[in-house]
Design a protein around this motif. Structure first.
Motif, mmCIF file in Angstrom:
data_model
loop_
_atom_site.group_PDB
_atom_site.id
_atom_site.type_symbol
_atom_site.label_atom_id
_atom_site.label_comp_id
_atom_site.label_asym_id
_atom_site.label_seq_id
_atom_site.Cartn_x
_atom_site.Cartn_y
_atom_site.Cartn_z
ATOM 1 N N SER A 138 0.830 -1.200 0.000
ATOM 2 C CA SER A 138 0.000 0.000 0.000
ATOM 3 C C SER A 138 0.868 1.255 0.000
ATOM 4 C CB SER A 138 -0.902 0.023 1.240
ATOM 5 O OG SER A 138 -0.135 0.237 2.402
ATOM 6 N N GLU A 139 0.285 2.360 -0.460
ATOM 7 C CA GLU A 139 1.009 3.633 -0.454
ATOM 8 C C GLU A 139 1.327 4.066 0.980
ATOM 9 O OE1 GLU A 139 0.560 8.096 -2.440
ATOM 10 O OE2 GLU A 139 -0.684 6.424 -3.118
ATOM 11 N N PHE A 140 0.435 3.733 1.922
ATOM 12 C CA PHE A 140 0.666 4.051 3.321
ATOM 13 C C PHE A 140 1.923 3.335 3.828
ATOM 14 C CE2 PHE A 140 0.043 2.942 7.843
ATOM 15 C CZ PHE A 140 0.018 4.229 8.382
ATOM 16 N N THR A 141 2.097 2.079 3.413
ATOM 17 C CA THR A 141 3.286 1.319 3.817
ATOM 18 C C THR A 141 4.548 1.956 3.254
ATOM 19 O OG1 THR A 141 2.054 -0.762 3.952
ATOM 20 C CG2 THR A 141 4.435 -0.924 3.666
ATOM 21 N N VAL A 142 4.479 2.411 2.010
ATOM 22 C CA VAL A 142 5.631 3.083 1.403
ATOM 23 C C VAL A 142 5.980 4.342 2.194
ATOM 24 C CG1 VAL A 142 6.470 4.341 -0.622
ATOM 25 C CG2 VAL A 142 5.236 2.193 -0.915
ATOM 26 N N LYS A 143 4.969 5.118 2.574
ATOM 27 C CA LYS A 143 5.218 6.336 3.350
ATOM 28 C C LYS A 143 5.920 6.022 4.662
ATOM 29 C CE LYS A 143 1.488 9.292 1.609
ATOM 30 N NZ LYS A 143 0.300 10.097 1.979
ATOM 31 N N LYS A 144 5.518 4.928 5.311
ATOM 32 C CA LYS A 144 6.164 4.534 6.567
ATOM 33 C C LYS A 144 7.629 4.163 6.323
ATOM 34 C CE LYS A 144 3.510 1.323 8.248
ATOM 35 N NZ LYS A 144 2.989 0.321 9.228
ATOM 36 N N HIS A 145 7.891 3.444 5.228
ATOM 37 C CA HIS A 145 9.270 3.082 4.899
ATOM 38 C C HIS A 145 10.107 4.328 4.629
ATOM 39 C CE1 HIS A 145 8.760 -1.158 5.013
ATOM 40 N NE2 HIS A 145 7.996 -1.262 3.929
ATOM 41 N N VAL A 146 9.548 5.290 3.903
ATOM 42 C CA VAL A 146 10.283 6.517 3.585
ATOM 43 C C VAL A 146 10.637 7.266 4.869
ATOM 44 C CG1 VAL A 146 10.121 8.789 2.494
ATOM 45 C CG2 VAL A 146 9.297 6.768 1.269
ATOM 46 N N SER A 147 9.688 7.376 5.775
ATOM 47 C CA SER A 147 9.933 8.065 7.045
ATOM 48 C C SER A 147 11.043 7.380 7.843
ATOM 49 C CB SER A 147 8.657 8.117 7.885
ATOM 50 O OG SER A 147 7.678 8.915 7.266
ATOM 51 N N ARG A 148 11.023 6.055 7.848
ATOM 52 C CA ARG A 148 12.050 5.311 8.581
ATOM 53 C C ARG A 148 13.421 5.478 7.941
ATOM 54 N NH1 ARG A 148 8.239 -0.019 9.096
ATOM 55 N NH2 ARG A 148 7.018 0.650 10.912
ATOM 56 N N ILE A 149 13.459 5.532 6.610
ATOM 57 C CA ILE A 149 14.727 5.748 5.898
ATOM 58 C C ILE A 149 15.309 7.105 6.283
ATOM 59 C CG2 ILE A 149 15.744 6.194 3.623
ATOM 60 C CD1 ILE A 149 13.748 4.050 2.544
ATOM 61 N N PHE A 150 14.465 8.133 6.283
ATOM 62 C CA PHE A 150 14.930 9.467 6.678
ATOM 63 C C PHE A 150 15.543 9.428 8.076
ATOM 64 C CE2 PHE A 150 11.696 12.052 3.929
ATOM 65 C CZ PHE A 150 12.301 11.561 2.783
ATOM 66 N N ARG A 151 14.829 8.766 8.994
ATOM 67 C CA ARG A 151 15.268 8.739 10.393
ATOM 68 C C ARG A 151 16.561 7.939 10.548
ATOM 69 N NH1 ARG A 151 11.089 6.761 12.182
ATOM 70 N NH2 ARG A 151 11.675 4.607 12.630
ATOM 71 N N LYS A 152 16.641 6.760 9.941
ATOM 72 C CA LYS A 152 17.817 5.903 10.094
ATOM 73 C C LYS A 152 19.074 6.492 9.457
ATOM 74 C CE LYS A 152 15.391 1.439 10.420
ATOM 75 N NZ LYS A 152 15.206 0.097 9.808
ATOM 76 N N LEU A 153 18.905 7.174 8.330
ATOM 77 C CA LEU A 153 20.059 7.713 7.605
ATOM 78 C C LEU A 153 20.279 9.203 7.865
ATOM 79 C CD1 LEU A 153 19.688 5.900 4.150
ATOM 80 C CD2 LEU A 153 20.947 5.189 6.188
#
Length: 215
Positions: A169-184
């Motif tokens: 889902s697009e919602f799942t993608v948004k969660k992944h993007v947010s986590r990428i920002f935070r981790k990196l």
């Protein structure tokens, strides 16, 4: 956007002026090669952005930024090389961006546009250096799915396009993007795309930014 250039190398100043002169919406309003002259120039011209060399003879561009941080002007550091300490110092003095002199004109103009909009920009190669200090491989911080999303960001894909490609889902993608920002420790999709390209993931082009969407 009104821009001033502060660099003690005449050839660098002339090269930057030539690049800026071709860009619509950007106005070069002055240049300086010393801290004292730069202070007077910036206070007089009230530019939107000052491109400042890290080393100005015996003086430091960081000191210049620190002294003028109270003004409504963005500051972008420019240097031929940089260490992690340089980047940390740029952040500490209040600089909004950090770009290497070896950057392509297109990347420099992209950085100027981003910083001019009030956002942070750090050369993607420098981001990689900073992350490698924390981990032998910064991508080790990401899950396999997050790596795929980072690749999609590197390709300039929208959240919807990535959702289709990854069958989520697009919602799942948004969660992944947010986590990428935070981790990196990345600020936005543009930084993520540039970082992905520096890591060999995707093929980023400024023209593809229109395909992206906010987190």
């Amino acid at each position: 956007m009104k821009i001033v250039i502060v660099d003690d190398h005449p050839l660098v100043r002339k090269g930057l002026i030539a690049i800026l002169a071709k860009e619509e919406g950007i106005e070069w309003v002055g240049e300086s090669d010393t801290v004292q002259d730069a202070i007077a120039l910036i206070e007089r011209e009230k530019p939107d952005l000052a491109i400042v060399d890290v080393k100005l003879g015996a003086d430091s561009g960081y000191d210049l930024v620190g002294r003028l941080r109270h003004l409504p002007c963005h500051f972008m550091m420019l240097t031929s090389s940089a260490s992690e300490a340089d980047i940390r110092r740029a952040e500490a003095c209040g600089a909004d961006g950090f770009v290497l002199k070896e950057a392509e004109p297109e990347e420099l103009l992209l950085a100027i546009r981003i910083v001019g909009r009030g956002r942070k920009y750090f050369d993607p190669n420098l981001l990689g250096t900073m992350l490698r200090k924390e981990s032998d491989d910064p991508l080790d911080k990401l899950t396999p799915k997050e790596r795929e999303v980072l690749r999609g960001l590197g390709e300039g894909l929208s959240n919807g396009a990535m959702a289709k490609k990854l069958v989520v889902s697009e919602f799942t993608v948004k969660k992944h993007v947010s986590r990428i920002f935070r981790k990196l420790n990345l600020n936005d999709r543009t930084q993520a795309a540039l970082f992905a390209q520096a890591q060999g993931l995707g093929s980023y082009s400024p023209d593809k930014r229109k395909q992206g969407s906010s987190v």
